[in-house]
Design an enzyme around this catalytic site. Structure first.
Site: not given
Ligand SMILES: C[S@@+](CC[C@H](N)C(=O)[O-])C[C@H]1O[C@@H](n2cnc3c(N)ncnc32)[C@H](O)[C@@H]1O
Length: 267
Positions: A92, A203, A144, A171, A242-243, A117, A240, A167
């Site tokens: 993950e 999302d 990373d 932009k 962020f979701e 992460d 999650t 992420d």
């Protein structure tokens, strides 16, 4: 000459400089273990300095030696040794605070989760959750994930890949930072076993469209959906953090479920 820096015959040394708020733990995760700050490569994350709570610091100090892994790019990983068994291993990338990771590990103890992460508070949080719920099928990797895939994981070693709410880099000038791109997929494919599942969710609709396009066009992957579209949200993926934030803003969530196709000589 004396060893002490503060005796008259040795000039006083300036205190060792550490970046403010960059947490350091004895035997814990190392800041930037692969030295990726010095790589010129465009990265999919922005280094963040965020506060580590006392509970997270405690989990990092107690549990890192047992369940933590620095992504230093220096060795090939033996996943059987890392997890202590031969169960399938899913990578993950970007688990954030790790709540969904812990829930998935609890729901499926016969699958090992290698959770990567760069976010130290999240690493502490996930270790704490694993400890609290007795989840021995999670290993927390610091650094990373590209370096983990490229330098440390061997070909055909992974049974799955999960990328939940990466992420979005909305932009245009930042689109090059998005994780799900052709080059990343080629690297991931080389580490995935034939038949392994790639599960992404986002999302951010323009990113979802980009994911569908690059995964759909990539010769190493096939869509699990016969119509070539997004997948219905599978029951096994928990909500999650962020979701939840995206849903609060009225965003639409899309899941993508693809399979690693057999190698050319196996078709
Ligand atoms: C938007 S957050 C999503 C977190 C979590 N999956 C969720 O849905 O709540 C994306 C996470 O991916 C991590 N990340 C981004 N690129 C990464 C990389 N190359 N390797 C490891 N982690 C990465 C970031 O540090 C961040 O924690």
């Amino acid at each position: 000459m004396s060893d002490s820096p503060n005796t008259p015959d040795a000039p006083a040394q300036p205190a060792q400089r550490t970046r403010r708020d960059e947490p350091r733990f004895p035997d814990g995760p190392k800041p930037d273990p692969a030295g990726s700050h010095f790589e010129r490569r465009i990265r999919s994350f922005q280094p963040r300095r965020s506060r580590v709570t006392t509970a997270q610091a405690d989990a990092l100090e107690r549990l890192w030696p047992k369940w933590g892994l620095d992504i230093d790019g220096q060795r090939n990983l033996d996943l059987t040794e890392l997890f202590g068994n031969d169960n399938p291993v899913v990578l993950e990338i970007g688990f954030g605070m790790g709540e969904a990771t812990a829930q998935m590990a609890a729901a499926d103890p016969a699958t090992n989760i290698l959770a990567a992460d760069v976010h130290t508070p999240g690493q502490g949080n996930l270790l704490g959750l694993a400890d609290h719920h007795g989840l021995s099928n999670i290993r927390v990797a610091n650094g990373d994930a590209i370096i983990l895939l490229r330098e440390m994981l061997t070909p055909d070693s992974l049974d799955g890949l999960r990328v939940y709410f990466p992420d979005p880099w909305p932009k245009k000038r930042h689109h090059k930072r998005r994780l799900i791109q052709e080059e990343f997929l080629t690297l991931a494919a080389s580490r995935l076993k034939p038949g392994a599942t790639v599960h992404c969710a986002t999302d951010w609709e323009p990113y979802a469209e980009q994911m569908l396009e690059v995964l759909g066009a990539h010769p190493d992957f096939e869509n699990s959906q016969p119509d070539g579209d997004f997948a219905p949200r599978p029951d096994f993926r928990p909500l999650t953090r962020f979701e939840g934030q995206g849903l609060d803003k009225g965003h639409v969530v899309n899941d993508l479920l693809f399979r690693r196709v057999p190698h050319d000589d196996q078709r």
